[in-house]
Design a protein around this motif. Structure first.
Motif, PDB file in Angstrom:
ATOM      1  N   LEU A  64      -3.071   5.327   5.246  1.00 52.11           N
ATOM      2  CA  LEU A  64      -2.966   4.738   3.918  1.00 52.11           C
ATOM      3  C   LEU A  64      -3.911   5.413   2.934  1.00 52.11           C
ATOM      4  O   LEU A  64      -5.017   5.813   3.300  1.00 52.11           O
ATOM      5  N   GLU A 108      -7.819  -0.095   3.046  1.00 50.76           N
ATOM      6  CA  GLU A 108      -6.994   0.009   1.847  1.00 50.76           C
ATOM      7  C   GLU A 108      -6.247  -1.293   1.581  1.00 50.76           C
ATOM      8  O   GLU A 108      -6.112  -1.723   0.427  1.00 50.76           O
ATOM      9  N   ILE A 141      -6.840  -3.536  -1.911  1.00 50.81           N
ATOM     10  CA  ILE A 141      -5.749  -3.955  -2.800  1.00 50.81           C
ATOM     11  C   ILE A 141      -5.855  -5.446  -3.101  1.00 50.81           C
ATOM     12  O   ILE A 141      -5.750  -5.869  -4.254  1.00 50.81           O
ATOM     13  N   SER A 192       0.823  -1.209   0.000  1.00 55.60           N
ATOM     14  CA  SER A 192       0.000   0.000   0.000  1.00 55.60           C
ATOM     15  C   SER A 192       0.860   1.263   0.000  1.00 55.60           C
ATOM     16  O   SER A 192       2.088   1.202  -0.018  1.00 55.60           O
TER      17      SER A 192
END
Length: 440
Positions: free
Chosen positions: A296, A375, A379, A154
């Motif tokens: 993030l 986050e 991903i 990230s």
């Protein structure tokens, strides 16, 4: 950080000549009531695994011998074990080595056991698919390992630095465009103490671990769909690499080469001197001690308008030569998918839960930073891809890109010229890898 990331980089490829035919010997465990489990990691991971395995031993009336190495030693020691026909019953494998291990009869096809005992809908598809191989392409076919973890790479930012500079905090939903990213990075690149020397920078990224995001988001890629053609000489790839180099040479939002030699950008991020920096789940325990707030966000987006990055992973494989293959398979599945075992690793702060429902609970309930843990999951679900070398028989073709890339990063050669020059060398190495794999 590098030694942790190598798990996803396909760098453990052992020479076929070394491992061919070595699967016929006894597993290192030897006795039918004893299993051996070989892995690499930290003391925190060893403690977590020890607790999880104790329960497995009780439930299955078996003894599990734990063999732990450092990240740097693992490849060498596993290679020695294979060569000496003392293969552990259960051991870590990276996706980039799966094809060679399958071809050489080192690892067992565990598809039937997995499908019979695991709710695959509740395990990250990326993690499972990373260890599928149908004899021609990775990502499909039989399952040869279960994921130890998934490692979403990230993008972090220094929230305290933003607030000090009076810059609005970035959105967790709408990523910066490249232009917006550079504009903010320039505002964060400062001489904070007024001595005429920069001591704070917008960012400081390593080309080996961050170029992928910019290339993919700009519509470029390393390979075509059937992984037979190197495509780095495309305009989209060249634009992304040029943008990466221009961060230092044109926008000047990264530490200079001299600055980076004095103190690398990872240490500068840790000291609060860098505005944007990559963050993996393995970093979170260390980052708890940082003297600034951080969080993030998605990676900046190129021409596609879609954020992109990579997901690392390690797998837990079973030796074809295990004398107790059924129980060894059960151990591999247990370590990957048992809720209690997973909780031990999550509590150690070293990974995202492999089970989707556990991960959702972790995001909602965990109080330690980052605040935007979602986050990581976004991903794995949507924005992450495998590192290019993890889908091919060998990583040599991929590594070739980075061997002589420094003149581009220094502004002495254009990205387009370099990529036109390196593509044929990469193609030759890819052709060799595919030939070794019996593909093409």
């Amino acid at each position: 950080m590098k030694s942790r990331i190598l798990a996803g980089a396909g760098v453990l490829a052992l020479a076929t000549a070394t491992i061919t035919g070595c699967s016929s010997g006894a597993a290192a465990g030897g006795d039918s009531d004893t299993l051996t489990f070989m892995f690499r990691g930290s003391d925190a991971e060893k403690a977590a695994y020890t607790a999880a395995i104790e329960q497995f031993e009780k439930d299955n009336d078996v003894t599990v011998k734990i063999i732990m190495t450092t990240a740097d030693e693992y490849s060498t020691k596993l290679k020695a074990a294979i060569t000496g026909k003392q293969i552990p019953d259960v051991f870590y494998v990276d996706p980039g080595s799966v094809q060679a291990y399958v071809k050489s009869g080192i690892i067992k096809d565990i598809t039937k056991d997995v499908e019979a005992s695991v709710d695959l809908d509740n395990v990250w598809q990326y993690g499972v698919d990373s260890y599928r191989f149908d004899g021609a392409l990775m990502g499909q076919g039989a399952i040869y390992a279960m994921p130890k973890d998934v490692g979403p790479f990230s993008f972090g930012y220094n929230k305290t630095m933003f607030e000090a500079a009076g810059i609005p905090l970035p959105s967790v939903d709408e990523p910066y465009t490249w232009d917006e990213f550079i504009d903010v990075a320039k505002k964060l690149t400062l001489d904070t103490d007024g001595d005429g020397v920069l001591d704070q920078w917008g960012t400081g990224l390593n080309v080996q671990w961050n170029l992928q995001s910019f290339v993919w988001s700009n519509g470029g890629d390393w390979l075509n769909d059937d992984r037979t053609e190197v495509t780095v000489d495309s305009p989209e790839f060249a634009e992304a690499l040029q943008f990466f180099a221009d961060m230092q040479n044109v926008a000047q939002v990264t530490p200079s080469v001299t600055d980076a030699q004095t103190l690398d950008t990872y240490q500068r991020w840790m000291q609060g001197e860098i505005g944007f920096f990559p963050v993996g789940p393995w970093d979170v325990p260390t980052y708890e001690t940082l003297d600034f707030d951080w969080d993030l966000i998605p990676y900046p987006v190129g021409s596609t308008g879609e954020t992109a990055t990579w997901v690392g992973t390690l797998g837990i494989a079973v030796a074809e030569s295990s004398k107790n293959a059924d129980l060894a398979t059960k151990l591999a599945i247990y370590l990957s998918t048992d809720e209690t075992a997973q909780q031990s690793l999550v509590d150690a702060g070293v990974q995202v839960p492999n089970l989707k429902d556990m991960a959702d609970t972790w995001v909602a309930s965990a109080t330690l930073p980052p605040a935007n843990k979602q986050e990581f999951l976004d991903i794995v679900n949507d924005d992450g891809r495998a590192l290019p070398a993890n889908t091919t028989y060998s990583a040599e073709w991929y590594d070739e890109l980075f061997k002589n890339i420094q003149p581009v990063l220094d502004g002495k050669q254009t990205a387009a010229d370099y990529l036109a020059e390196v593509q044929p060398r990469m193609q030759e190495l890819l052709d060799k890898a595919n030939a070794d794999a019996g593909i093409g």
